[in-house]
Design an enzyme around this catalytic site. Structure first.
Site, PDB file in Angstrom:
ATOM      1  N   HIS A  39      -6.554   5.222   5.475  1.00 57.61           N
ATOM      2  CA  HIS A  39      -5.713   4.067   5.822  1.00 57.61           C
ATOM      3  C   HIS A  39      -4.653   4.521   6.817  1.00 57.61           C
ATOM      4  CE1 HIS A  39      -3.443   0.480   5.628  1.00 57.61           C
ATOM      5  NE2 HIS A  39      -2.741   0.695   4.531  1.00 57.61           N
ATOM      6  N   HIS A  87       9.260  -3.070   3.274  1.00 52.37           N
ATOM      7  CA  HIS A  87       9.285  -4.280   4.111  1.00 52.37           C
ATOM      8  C   HIS A  87       9.406  -5.571   3.291  1.00 52.37           C
ATOM      9  CE1 HIS A  87       4.993  -3.342   3.686  1.00 52.37           C
ATOM     10  NE2 HIS A  87       5.111  -2.372   4.536  1.00 52.37           N
ATOM     11  N   ASP A 110      -4.833   2.154  -0.802  1.00 51.93           N
ATOM     12  CA  ASP A 110      -3.784   1.328  -1.420  1.00 51.93           C
ATOM     13  C   ASP A 110      -4.248   0.657  -2.722  1.00 51.93           C
ATOM     14  OD1 ASP A 110      -1.663   1.698   0.311  1.00 51.93           O
ATOM     15  OD2 ASP A 110      -2.151  -0.004   1.578  1.00 51.93           O
ATOM     16  N   HIS A 160      -5.862  -2.380   2.462  1.00 49.22           N
ATOM     17  CA  HIS A 160      -4.853  -3.385   2.750  1.00 49.22           C
ATOM     18  C   HIS A 160      -4.806  -3.789   4.217  1.00 49.22           C
ATOM     19  CE1 HIS A 160      -0.245  -3.337   3.630  1.00 49.22           C
ATOM     20  NE2 HIS A 160      -0.584  -4.580   3.402  1.00 49.22           N
ATOM     21  N   ASP A 204       2.907   4.783   6.071  1.00 50.39           N
ATOM     22  CA  ASP A 204       3.258   5.533   4.862  1.00 50.39           C
ATOM     23  C   ASP A 204       2.182   6.566   4.523  1.00 50.39           C
ATOM     24  OD1 ASP A 204       1.795   3.176   4.407  1.00 50.39           O
ATOM     25  OD2 ASP A 204       2.390   3.042   2.308  1.00 50.39           O
ATOM     26  N   GLU A 209      -1.810   2.824   7.844  1.00 51.85           N
ATOM     27  CA  GLU A 209      -0.408   2.386   7.748  1.00 51.85           C
ATOM     28  C   GLU A 209       0.485   3.632   7.668  1.00 51.85           C
ATOM     29  OE1 GLU A 209       0.455  -0.662   4.826  1.00 51.85           O
ATOM     30  OE2 GLU A 209       2.396  -1.063   5.775  1.00 51.85           O
ATOM     31  N   HIS A 262      -0.756   5.519  -3.925  1.00 46.78           N
ATOM     32  CA  HIS A 262       0.604   5.351  -4.475  1.00 46.78           C
ATOM     33  C   HIS A 262       0.533   5.411  -5.998  1.00 46.78           C
ATOM     34  CE1 HIS A 262       2.330   4.030  -0.648  1.00 46.78           C
ATOM     35  NE2 HIS A 262       1.351   3.155  -0.532  1.00 46.78           N
ATOM     36  N   TYR A 302       2.642  -4.779  -7.489  1.00 43.01           N
ATOM     37  CA  TYR A 302       1.999  -4.284  -6.264  1.00 43.01           C
ATOM     38  C   TYR A 302       0.900  -5.261  -5.827  1.00 43.01           C
ATOM     39  CZ  TYR A 302      -0.232  -0.594  -3.405  1.00 43.01           C
ATOM     40  OH  TYR A 302      -0.776   0.147  -2.404  1.00 43.01           O
TER      41      TYR A 302
END
Ligand code: FEO
Length: 402
Positions: A78, A24, A164, A145, A82, A80, A225, A192
């Site tokens: 989390h 994004h 994250d 996040h 992903d 989100e 990640h 990041y």
């Protein structure tokens, strides 16, 4: 099998996304990974899932250890997409006894997938669950996040699943920090932080203090990640401490876009003055630098000097887009100034000044505008502006050191 064992009975079962180049609006030149972790204990537990497009890779990795249908618990650190994108299909395969998530996590899962009937069990900061031989302790990390985010800590093994936080968009076949190029990992960690977490610096400071006060014996930090920190944990913790203090390295960034090279010529003249004043300077032409790479440099900079020609009573679109992006990330502890050429109306400098003030970046110059093409006299004014800003930045560094 590409599964990796972090400790006895604790596996990485995530997926590597070698191809993603845009998150994004954030450029991910090195791809990324979506990390999910499996603990095989009396209660077999999966921590997080992966982006929907990579679900088959995760299932293959889980199957290399256990039949996914035997998983008892899901922990969603989390929501989100992903990390939760695979959840609906995974729920059909796993049919878990319980889904552990934060209070905000339960709300967010229902608002994403519209399944209030799933077996939620809400956990809060300090909650613990037993998997058999292992105990999981939870720590809510709101806004790091998203409002739902939390950490899960495996007490007996000293492994912190940090969602994250401490991550990097870094695709690699290796899973640990000591197996890859540390300069690449630290660069991706900074990028990041600058593009995802920058605005949450006050919360990161509180989180670092909370983690320190819990006296956790952290042997590994396993983010969602990139690589897992098993050797350089102190390095990434120190980096987050520095970044969240908004410390600068004293560098000045001249960030600009130009129509017919006049603003570009002004930028380079300002750069001459800055270098004459002895400050480290980066010239950043928005035509060739991606906004997310610019933000990585903004993270450590002491001053941002913005240049744009006036177009249709406004800013050039790359500068307008960059300012919108930077404003959301809320950089602090910086000086700012603006410059640009124009033909007849000349609003760009005023608009950049307003944007800097809105960001609470300290304006240290009124701004420098010139009509059409700079002559030698105007170029000397640009050089002098660079000298003044350089002097101010140097004095500020000396005041800090004193
Ligand atoms: Fe990697 Fe906020 O998701």
């Amino acid at each position: 099998m590409s599964t990796t064992e972090l400790a006895k009975g604790i596996y990485w079962v995530g997926a590597v996304d070698w191809d993603v180049r845009d998150f994004h609006g954030y450029s991910t030149y090195r791809g990324t990974t979506y990390n999910a972790f499996l603990i095989v204990d009396e209660k077999i537990t999966l921590f997080d899932t992966v982006k929907r497009s990579h679900m088959d890779e995760m299932l293959r990795n889980i199957r290399a250890v256990v039949d996914p249908a035997k998983i008892d618990y899901l922990v969603i650190n989390h929501v989100e997409m992903d990390h939760s994108g695979s959840l609906p299909e995974l729920m059909d395969i796993v049919k878990p006894e319980k889904i552990f998530c934060s209070p905000m996590g339960q709300k967010a899962i229902i608002e994403h997938f519209h399944r209030e009937d799933w077996p939620f069990e809400v956990v809060k900061t300090g909650s613990e669950i037993s998997l058999g031989k292992r105990t999981i302790q939870f720590l809510e990390t709101r806004m790091l996040h998203w409002p739902d985010s939390m950490f899960s800590y495996v007490k007996e093994d000293g492994i912190l699943f940090s969602s994250d936080a401490f991550g990097q968009h870094y695709a690699t076949s290796e899973r640990f920090d000591d197996q890859v190029d540390m300069s690449e990992v630290m660069h991706e960690s900074a990028k990041y932080y600058a593009n995802i977490l920058y605005l949450y610096a006050p919360l990161i400071r509180k989180l670092l203090a909370a983690v320190a006060s819990m006296n956790l014996d952290i042997k590994m930090i396993a983010p969602d990640h990139g690589v897992i920190w098993r050797t350089h944990q102190s390095k990434i913790l120190a980096a987050y401490d520095k970044w969240s203090r908004n410390e600068s390295d004293g560098k000045v960034l001249v960030i600009y876009d130009s129509m017919w090279h006049s603003t570009e010529t002004m930028a380079h003249a300002i750069g001459v003055g800055l270098r004459e004043a002895g400050v480290s300077t980066s010239m950043i032409n928005l035509k060739v630098h991606h906004r997310s790479d610019v933000m990585t440099q903004v993270l450590g900079a002491k001053a941002v000097i913005l240049g744009s020609s006036t177009l249709n009573n406004g800013l050039l679109p790359r500068m307008a887009g960059f300012l919108m992006y930077m404003r959301g990330l809320k950089p602090t502890n910086k000086f700012g100034a603006a410059f640009g050429s124009y033909g007849w109306s000349g609003e760009a400098v005023g608009l950049m000044n307003t944007a800097l003030e809105d960001m609470k970046i300290e304006l240290i110059e009124e701004g420098l505008r010139l009509k059409y093409v700079p002559d030698d006299k105007k170029l000397e004014e640009c050089i002098e502006m660079g000298r003044r800003i350089g002097k101010r930045v140097s004095e500020s560094s000396m005041e800090k050191a004193a």
